[in-house]
Design a protein around this motif. Structure first.
Motif, PDB file in Angstrom:
ATOM      1  N   HIS A 119       0.951  -1.086  -0.034  1.00 23.98           N
ATOM      2  CA  HIS A 119       0.081  -0.007   0.100  1.00 23.98           C
ATOM      3  C   HIS A 119       0.775   1.152   0.016  1.00 23.98           C
ATOM      4  O   HIS A 119       1.757   1.412   0.884  1.00 23.98           O
ATOM      5  CB  HIS A 119      -0.897  -0.177   1.105  1.00 23.98           C
ATOM      6  N   GLU A 120       0.839   2.101  -1.169  1.00 20.34           N
ATOM      7  CA  GLU A 120       1.540   3.082  -1.032  1.00 20.34           C
ATOM      8  C   GLU A 120       0.843   4.433  -1.133  1.00 20.34           C
ATOM      9  O   GLU A 120      -0.034   4.537  -1.709  1.00 20.34           O
ATOM     10  CB  GLU A 120       2.556   3.272  -2.314  1.00 20.34           C
ATOM     11  N   ARG A 129       3.706   0.540   2.725  1.00 18.87           N
ATOM     12  CA  ARG A 129       3.779  -0.343   3.959  1.00 18.87           C
ATOM     13  C   ARG A 129       3.315  -1.823   3.084  1.00 18.87           C
ATOM     14  O   ARG A 129       2.717  -1.904   2.334  1.00 18.87           O
ATOM     15  CB  ARG A 129       2.715  -0.154   4.758  1.00 18.87           C
ATOM     16  N   SER A 130       3.694  -2.857   3.656  1.00 19.38           N
ATOM     17  CA  SER A 130       3.472  -4.310   3.193  1.00 19.38           C
ATOM     18  C   SER A 130       2.127  -4.680   3.908  1.00 19.38           C
ATOM     19  O   SER A 130       1.853  -4.704   4.838  1.00 19.38           O
ATOM     20  CB  SER A 130       4.577  -5.207   3.764  1.00 19.38           C
ATOM     21  N   LEU A 131       1.377  -4.951   2.881  1.00 20.68           N
ATOM     22  CA  LEU A 131      -0.056  -5.668   3.249  1.00 20.68           C
ATOM     23  C   LEU A 131       0.169  -7.086   3.763  1.00 20.68           C
ATOM     24  O   LEU A 131      -0.712  -7.500   4.594  1.00 20.68           O
ATOM     25  CB  LEU A 131      -0.963  -5.503   2.127  1.00 20.68           C
ATOM     26  N   SER A 132       0.923  -7.731   3.195  1.00 20.50           N
ATOM     27  CA  SER A 132       1.150  -9.213   3.404  1.00 20.50           C
ATOM     28  C   SER A 132       2.085  -9.579   4.685  1.00 20.50           C
ATOM     29  O   SER A 132       2.058 -10.551   5.129  1.00 20.50           O
ATOM     30  CB  SER A 132       1.694  -9.996   2.355  1.00 20.50           C
ATOM     31  N   HIS A 133       2.768  -8.182   5.264  1.00 20.04           N
ATOM     32  CA  HIS A 133       3.686  -8.471   6.392  1.00 20.04           C
ATOM     33  C   HIS A 133       3.376  -7.140   7.309  1.00 20.04           C
ATOM     34  O   HIS A 133       4.406  -6.218   7.130  1.00 20.04           O
ATOM     35  CB  HIS A 133       5.108  -8.750   6.142  1.00 20.04           C
ATOM     36  N   LYS A 152       0.375  -4.988  -6.448  1.00 15.91           N
ATOM     37  CA  LYS A 152       0.840  -6.403  -5.997  1.00 15.91           C
ATOM     38  C   LYS A 152       1.660  -7.078  -7.222  1.00 15.91           C
ATOM     39  O   LYS A 152       1.261  -6.686  -8.384  1.00 15.91           O
ATOM     40  CB  LYS A 152      -0.441  -7.125  -5.766  1.00 15.91           C
ATOM     41  N   GLY A 153       2.415  -7.958  -7.048  1.00 15.81           N
ATOM     42  CA  GLY A 153       3.145  -8.307  -7.894  1.00 15.81           C
ATOM     43  C   GLY A 153       4.462  -9.247  -7.694  1.00 15.81           C
ATOM     44  O   GLY A 153       4.473 -10.009  -6.432  1.00 15.81           O
ATOM     45  N   PRO A 193     -10.471   6.133   1.061  1.00 13.60           N
ATOM     46  CA  PRO A 193      -9.182   6.613   1.643  1.00 13.60           C
ATOM     47  C   PRO A 193      -8.791   5.769   2.615  1.00 13.60           C
ATOM     48  O   PRO A 193      -9.736   5.427   3.534  1.00 13.60           O
ATOM     49  CB  PRO A 193      -9.263   8.082   2.166  1.00 13.60           C
ATOM     50  N   GLY A 194      -7.614   5.048   2.766  1.00 13.20           N
ATOM     51  CA  GLY A 194      -7.350   4.197   3.719  1.00 13.20           C
ATOM     52  C   GLY A 194      -7.740   2.779   3.743  1.00 13.20           C
ATOM     53  O   GLY A 194      -7.272   2.002   4.527  1.00 13.20           O
TER      54      GLY A 194
END
Length: 208
Positions: A54-55, A74-78, A132-133, A154-155
């Motif tokens: 998420h940027e 931030r990382s959504l998966s971590h 995502k990629g 937003p968010g």
């Protein structure tokens, strides 16, 4: 209210002036699997990383000139991993024969209070998206293939809409200033990805 404390630490370490050498292109969804297969064959023999990030792009408008831009990711998966704060400088005019776009790059890890800190500093979020990629590596080169989606609320990263029917492909190298020979290696590698994707030296100022 005072800004919450934020910890910031360099990812690369030291005070070396790092430059990003960059080539960009896009691949249609129907050709994506073929490109990923080719990258697995050309890149280092390690499983490519997958990511979901998420940027948020922040602007600080001054009295004159271009606004100052920072990217918080931030990382959504971590979710417990540190945030990343990134500054990308203006592309260097330099040598027109240089095969890649070159710009100053500062990348630091930060605590989860980064968005609040940026708001307190006077930055305002301009836009946000989800990427995502996959990440492939070939020596010092990094190839990122990402699908971009706009955040509709937003968010809320669960409520998104794909930006296009293609994926962004970025070939980059981080190196100290003056290491222009890396652009030759990048050009040679990019040739091996044709005709699936045409990676080019794109000036972002011409696409804003």
């Amino acid at each position: 209210m005072e800004a919450p404390p934020v910890t910031v630490m360099p990812v690369t370490g030291g005070a070396i002036n790092m430059m990003e050498y960059l080539l960009q292109g896009s691949v249609l969804d129907q050709a994506l699997d073929s490109l990923l297969h080719r990258l697995r064959g050309l890149c280092d023999n390690i499983e490519p990383e997958t990511f979901a990030d998420h940027e948020l792009v922040y602007l600080l408008k001054g009295q004159q000139g271009q606004p100052f831009l920072l990217r918080a990711r931030r990382s959504l998966s971590h979710p417990t991993a540190p945030w990343h704060l990134r500054y990308l400088g203006q592309p260097e005019v330099g040598d027109k024969s240089r095969h890649a776009l070159v710009r100053n790059c500062v990348d630091v890890a930060a605590s989860h209070s980064l968005p609040d800190f940026l708001n307190e500093m006077g930055f305002r979020m301009d836009h946000e998206f989800v990427a995502k990629g996959h990440v492939f590596r070939k020596g010092a080169m990094k190839v990122v293939v990402s699908k971009l989606s706009r955040v509709l609320v937003p968010g809320n990263t669960e409520n998104t809409e794909q930006l296009s029917l293609s994926s962004l492909v970025e070939l980059s190298v981080l190196a100290p200033a003056g290491q222009d020979t890396v652009s030759e290696d990048m050009r040679a590698f990019a040739e091996q990805l044709k005709p699936l994707v045409h990676l080019e030296k794109i000036d972002p100022k011409k696409h804003t």
